[in-house]
Each structure stands twice: as C-alpha cells, then as structure tokens.
Design a protein around this motif. Structure first.
Motif, PDB file in Angstrom:
ATOM      1  N   LYS A 326       0.629  -1.114  -0.584  1.00  0.00           N
ATOM      2  CA  LYS A 326      -0.083   0.241   0.573  1.00  0.00           C
ATOM      3  C   LYS A 326       0.985   1.459  -0.127  1.00  0.00           C
ATOM      4  O   LYS A 326       0.850   2.578  -0.808  1.00  0.00           O
ATOM      5  CB  LYS A 326      -0.866  -0.125   1.135  1.00  0.00           C
ATOM      6  CG  LYS A 326      -1.975   1.422   1.385  1.00  0.00           C
ATOM      7  CD  LYS A 326      -2.990   0.902   2.619  1.00  0.00           C
ATOM      8  CE  LYS A 326      -4.115   2.238   2.578  1.00  0.00           C
ATOM      9  NZ  LYS A 326      -4.928   2.232   3.637  1.00  0.00           N
ATOM     10  N   GLU A 327       1.959   1.293   1.041  1.00  0.00           N
ATOM     11  CA  GLU A 327       2.712   2.407   0.816  1.00  0.00           C
ATOM     12  C   GLU A 327       3.748   2.724  -0.928  1.00  0.00           C
ATOM     13  O   GLU A 327       3.858   3.938  -1.144  1.00  0.00           O
ATOM     14  CB  GLU A 327       3.787   2.052   1.698  1.00  0.00           C
ATOM     15  CG  GLU A 327       3.045   2.828   3.107  1.00  0.00           C
ATOM     16  CD  GLU A 327       4.024   1.721   4.284  1.00  0.00           C
ATOM     17  OE1 GLU A 327       4.342   2.762   5.751  1.00  0.00           O
ATOM     18  OE2 GLU A 327       5.073   1.144   4.083  1.00  0.00           O
ATOM     19  N   TYR A 328       3.967   1.679  -1.512  1.00  0.00           N
ATOM     20  CA  TYR A 328       4.737   1.339  -2.604  1.00  0.00           C
ATOM     21  C   TYR A 328       3.884   2.067  -3.179  1.00  0.00           C
ATOM     22  O   TYR A 328       4.184   3.082  -3.796  1.00  0.00           O
ATOM     23  CB  TYR A 328       5.010   0.552  -3.087  1.00  0.00           C
ATOM     24  CG  TYR A 328       6.128  -0.595  -2.706  1.00  0.00           C
ATOM     25  CD1 TYR A 328       7.705   0.903  -2.497  1.00  0.00           C
ATOM     26  CD2 TYR A 328       6.329  -1.374  -1.989  1.00  0.00           C
ATOM     27  CE1 TYR A 328       8.497  -0.293  -1.974  1.00  0.00           C
ATOM     28  CE2 TYR A 328       7.594  -1.810  -1.688  1.00  0.00           C
ATOM     29  CZ  TYR A 328       8.551  -1.180  -1.077  1.00  0.00           C
ATOM     30  OH  TYR A 328       9.933  -1.817  -0.871  1.00  0.00           O
ATOM     31  N   GLU A 329       2.484   1.832  -3.184  1.00  0.00           N
ATOM     32  CA  GLU A 329       0.932   1.758  -4.559  1.00  0.00           C
ATOM     33  C   GLU A 329       0.951   4.092  -4.237  1.00  0.00           C
ATOM     34  O   GLU A 329       0.462   4.329  -4.991  1.00  0.00           O
ATOM     35  CB  GLU A 329       0.112   1.759  -4.029  1.00  0.00           C
ATOM     36  CG  GLU A 329       0.091   0.180  -4.400  1.00  0.00           C
ATOM     37  CD  GLU A 329      -0.776  -1.128  -4.601  1.00  0.00           C
ATOM     38  OE1 GLU A 329      -2.026  -0.633  -3.595  1.00  0.00           O
ATOM     39  OE2 GLU A 329      -1.218  -2.153  -5.025  1.00  0.00           O
ATOM     40  N   ALA A 330       1.298   4.240  -2.932  1.00  0.00           N
ATOM     41  CA  ALA A 330       1.072   5.649  -2.699  1.00  0.00           C
ATOM     42  C   ALA A 330       2.195   6.211  -3.528  1.00  0.00           C
ATOM     43  O   ALA A 330       1.672   7.282  -3.139  1.00  0.00           O
ATOM     44  CB  ALA A 330       1.127   6.335  -0.494  1.00  0.00           C
ATOM     45  N   VAL A 331       3.146   5.768  -3.067  1.00  0.00           N
ATOM     46  CA  VAL A 331       5.053   6.607  -4.214  1.00  0.00           C
ATOM     47  C   VAL A 331       4.228   6.571  -5.148  1.00  0.00           C
ATOM     48  O   VAL A 331       4.080   7.749  -5.577  1.00  0.00           O
ATOM     49  CB  VAL A 331       5.447   5.822  -3.529  1.00  0.00           C
ATOM     50  CG1 VAL A 331       6.732   6.875  -4.945  1.00  0.00           C
ATOM     51  CG2 VAL A 331       6.360   5.028  -2.543  1.00  0.00           C
ATOM     52  N   GLN A 332       3.621   6.009  -5.920  1.00  0.00           N
ATOM     53  CA  GLN A 332       3.348   5.810  -7.005  1.00  0.00           C
ATOM     54  C   GLN A 332       2.507   7.259  -7.626  1.00  0.00           C
ATOM     55  O   GLN A 332       2.520   7.495  -8.354  1.00  0.00           O
ATOM     56  CB  GLN A 332       2.759   4.727  -8.361  1.00  0.00           C
ATOM     57  CG  GLN A 332       1.909   4.545  -9.608  1.00  0.00           C
ATOM     58  CD  GLN A 332       3.926   4.929 -10.440  1.00  0.00           C
ATOM     59  OE1 GLN A 332       4.184   3.513 -10.979  1.00  0.00           O
ATOM     60  NE2 GLN A 332       3.777   5.966 -10.923  1.00  0.00           N
ATOM     61  N   ALA A 333       1.106   6.689  -6.349  1.00  0.00           N
ATOM     62  CA  ALA A 333       0.023   8.304  -6.862  1.00  0.00           C
ATOM     63  C   ALA A 333       0.758   9.291  -6.719  1.00  0.00           C
ATOM     64  O   ALA A 333       0.591  10.508  -7.505  1.00  0.00           O
ATOM     65  CB  ALA A 333      -1.111   7.548  -5.845  1.00  0.00           C
ATOM     66  N   LYS A 334       1.898   9.783  -5.754  1.00  0.00           N
ATOM     67  CA  LYS A 334       2.307  10.988  -5.601  1.00  0.00           C
ATOM     68  C   LYS A 334       2.809  11.486  -6.662  1.00  0.00           C
ATOM     69  O   LYS A 334       2.496  12.645  -7.133  1.00  0.00           O
ATOM     70  CB  LYS A 334       3.051  10.925  -4.388  1.00  0.00           C
ATOM     71  CG  LYS A 334       3.209  11.900  -3.756  1.00  0.00           C
ATOM     72  CD  LYS A 334       4.018  11.905  -2.111  1.00  0.00           C
ATOM     73  CE  LYS A 334       4.090  12.853  -1.814  1.00  0.00           C
ATOM     74  NZ  LYS A 334       3.345  13.200  -0.806  1.00  0.00           N
ATOM     75  N   LEU A 335       3.574  10.127  -7.291  1.00  0.00           N
ATOM     76  CA  LEU A 335       4.883  10.891  -8.481  1.00  0.00           C
ATOM     77  C   LEU A 335       3.676  10.411  -9.901  1.00  0.00           C
ATOM     78  O   LEU A 335       4.269   8.924 -10.576  1.00  0.00           O
ATOM     79  CB  LEU A 335       5.969  10.179  -8.263  1.00  0.00           C
ATOM     80  CG  LEU A 335       6.588  10.222  -7.288  1.00  0.00           C
ATOM     81  CD1 LEU A 335       7.797   9.288  -6.873  1.00  0.00           C
ATOM     82  CD2 LEU A 335       7.145  12.263  -6.531  1.00  0.00           C
ATOM     83  N   LYS A 336       2.455  11.154 -10.512  1.00  0.00           N
ATOM     84  CA  LYS A 336       2.324  10.126 -11.142  1.00  0.00           C
ATOM     85  C   LYS A 336       2.544  10.324 -12.689  1.00  0.00           C
ATOM     86  O   LYS A 336       2.312   9.646 -13.379  1.00  0.00           O
ATOM     87  CB  LYS A 336       0.921  11.134 -10.965  1.00  0.00           C
ATOM     88  CG  LYS A 336      -0.347  11.089 -10.232  1.00  0.00           C
ATOM     89  CD  LYS A 336      -1.327  12.100 -10.329  1.00  0.00           C
ATOM     90  CE  LYS A 336      -2.292  11.440  -9.784  1.00  0.00           C
ATOM     91  NZ  LYS A 336      -2.008  12.305  -8.287  1.00  0.00           N
TER      92      LYS A 336
END
Length: 342
Positions: A326-336
């Motif tokens: 979930k945290e990895y996915e949050a990084v991806q969401a933050k860096l679109k």
C-alpha cells in the motif's frame, strides 16, 4: 450320379478327420520365448561444456579451458592462444585490441607476463583496447612512449594498488576500469588524462572519495561500489559533464549541495547505502531520467515529505526499503509522471 457319390464320400472323409482332431488334438511343440535385449544406441561424441557452464541435467564432460590471450589485428584477423610463446611471431605494431584473462591458466611466469604487457603498452602503436584481467598482477610495467591510440583500458580482478608510471602518456584514454583490486587512492597522473570520460572503481579499498576525479572535467560517468566511503566532498560542481553516477554498497547517507549543479546528470544509483530520504540536492534536477535508492534504511515520514517537489520524469527504483504494498502504491500515486519500480 457318380459325381454326386464322389462328393458325398469326400464330405464324409473331411468330417471324420475334423472329428478325430477334436478328440485327439495334435500336440504342438512349445515355441521357446527369446528374451530380446535392447539394441544399444550408437555412442555419441561428447559435446564440450559451454564456457558459461553445463546444463545441470547433463553429465559433464571434460573440455579444454578457454584460451587466455585474444588479439585482434588491424587487418581484421583474430588470434587466440593459451601461452605467451604462441604469439611470438605477432607483429605488435598491427594489434588493435589485446585481452588477457588468466582465470584458467596455471604457472604463468611473472616476468614473462610483465615483459609482454610492456611490449603491448610500448610497441602496439595501433592499440585501441587493452584488457588485463585475472592475471594476479601486483604492478604494471612503465609506459615509456606516447600512445595516442589507446581508448579503453581494463585491469580488473588483479592485486594492483597503483597504476603504471607513465600513465599520462595515454593521452587519448577515454575509459578506465580498475574494479576488484587493492586501490586506496588514485595517482595524480590520472588528472592529466584530459579525455577520460568514464572510470569504474568497484571493490577496492577506498576509505575516502578520490579527489583526483575533480580535476578531470571531461568525466561523464563514474562507478564506485563495495568500498568503505562514508562521505562525499562538496566539489561536484567541478564535474559539469557528469551524466551517470553510481555510488553503491558504501556508507553514504547524503549528497553534498554541489550535486544540484549537475544539470546534465541523467542517471544516479545510490543503492545499498544509508539514505533515510530522497536527497534534496537532486530534487530539482530536470535532466534526471533514472534514480535508484533501493535497499536503504528509508524513514517513511521523511521520505514521503522529501519527494514532494521532484521535478524530473523517468524510472524510480525503490526496491527493498521495507514498505508495504500500500505504501509503495502511495508513492506511485504521489509521483504520477514517474514509473516507480518496487
């Protein structure tokens, strides 16, 4: 009438014979069972093991070791040899590339090898690429004449702690590889190589970053890994042409402010160090297209805050930093606009 009588008699005879066979069957001889042995397959010639290793399911066969010496000549001809004595007739002035890898060679005479390398350095006037690997070299012979052709030099996997006297005579050298040796520092003669663009220094004994590199403004790439370097000097503004940097498996925890001046930097790998967040000095570098900070002791709160103002686009590797999915996915969401690999 006679024909009918004859036919009738014939039928009676056949019926009688059949009846007699039923009552007293003929005893047939038992046919012996012959045990058939499988026909052996023809013996095939053993295939040699590939130099890259045999298939685990195959029974290995003995094969000859790879040849230690490989030479390319100016006329396009190639030569391979096991021993130095086998190339005694080669005209060194015609050599374009020369490679020694003594991984499989035994009982190589040190003086004979040193004399050979000296001839290559000083007689091979057309030499463009020289590789001296796995030769247990503790020193290199002096370079006594100007060499304007050599562009690539590799002395990896030896026991060297210094480069040859006369190194500055390799005036057009562009690439240098000293991986897997015993270097603690670099010679000052290296700073006179004004066309050097790349140097690889992995697996040596560096405790501090070699300052000699800051006197080579032509440098475009350097690679250093598995050393004990814990801090970087704040002099990277002296290397304005850097496009690729790898500082891996060291003890670095931050990049100095001068990294912000590297406006041509495209790729940087800081894998397996001591970073807790994304380095601030490369935050605004729009030239970047690849960043790797995998396997660092990242602090989650500091990291998420530190990536807020990333200006570049490209590939971002963050393997093994103990984030949840979930945290990895949050990084991806933050860096679109960045491809995050985890």
């Amino acid at each position: 009438m006679k024909i009918k009588t004859i036919l009738f008699a014939l039928v009676i005879c056949i019926s009688a014979t059949s009846y007699a066979q039923t009552k007293n069957p003929i005893k047939k001889k038992a046919i012996p069972v012959i045990k058939r042995e499988p026909v052996p397959e023809p013996i095939k010639k053993a295939e040699p093991i590939s130099k890259y290793g045999a298939d685990q399911n195959m029974v290995p066969h003995l094969t000859e070791a790879p040849k230690s010496i490989r030479i390319s000549l100016a006329n396009g001809k190639s030569i391979s040899a096991y021993k130095i004595s086998e190339i005694a007739d080669v005209d060194f002035a015609t050599i374009k590339s020369f490679s020694i890898n003594n991984r499989y060679a035994k009982n190589v005479d040190e003086k004979e090898l040193s004399d050979l390398i000296s001839r290559v350095f000083n007689e091979a006037v057309q030499l463009e690429e020289l590789k001296l690997s796995n030769a247990k070299l503790k020193s290199l012979p002096e370079i006594t004449r100007l060499n304007t052709s050599l562009k690539k030099l590799s002395v990896s996997e030896n026991e060297l702690d210094d480069l040859p006297i006369g190194l500055e005579k390799l005036v057009n050298l562009e690439e240098l590889n000293i991986n897997k040796n015993k270097f603690k520092t670099l010679p000052n003669s290296l700073t006179k190589l004004k066309k050097l663009t790349s140097i690889s220094m992995g697996e040596n004994l560096f405790l501090v970053f070699p300052n000699q590199l800051f006197e080579i403004p032509s440098l475009k790439a350097f690679y250093i890994y598995k050393n004990e370097i814990a801090e970087l000097p704040d002099n990277f503004n002296k290397l304005p042409n850097l496009t690729e940097v790898a500082i891996q498996s060291a003890k670095i925890s931050k990049l100095p402010p001068s990294f912000a001046s590297l406006t041509k930097l495209k790729s940087i790998s800081l894998e397996s160090n001591q970073f807790k967040d994304y380095p601030a000095s490369i935050l605004a570098l729009r030239s970047l297209s690849s960043v790797n900070i995998s396997n660092n002791p990242i602090d989650k709160a500091l990291f998420f805050k530190s990536i807020n103002n990333i200006k570049w686009r490209g590939l971002f590797a963050i393997y093994d930093i103990k984030f949840t999915k979930k945290e990895y996915e949050a990084v991806q969401a933050k860096l679109k606009l960045i491809d995050v690999y985890y």
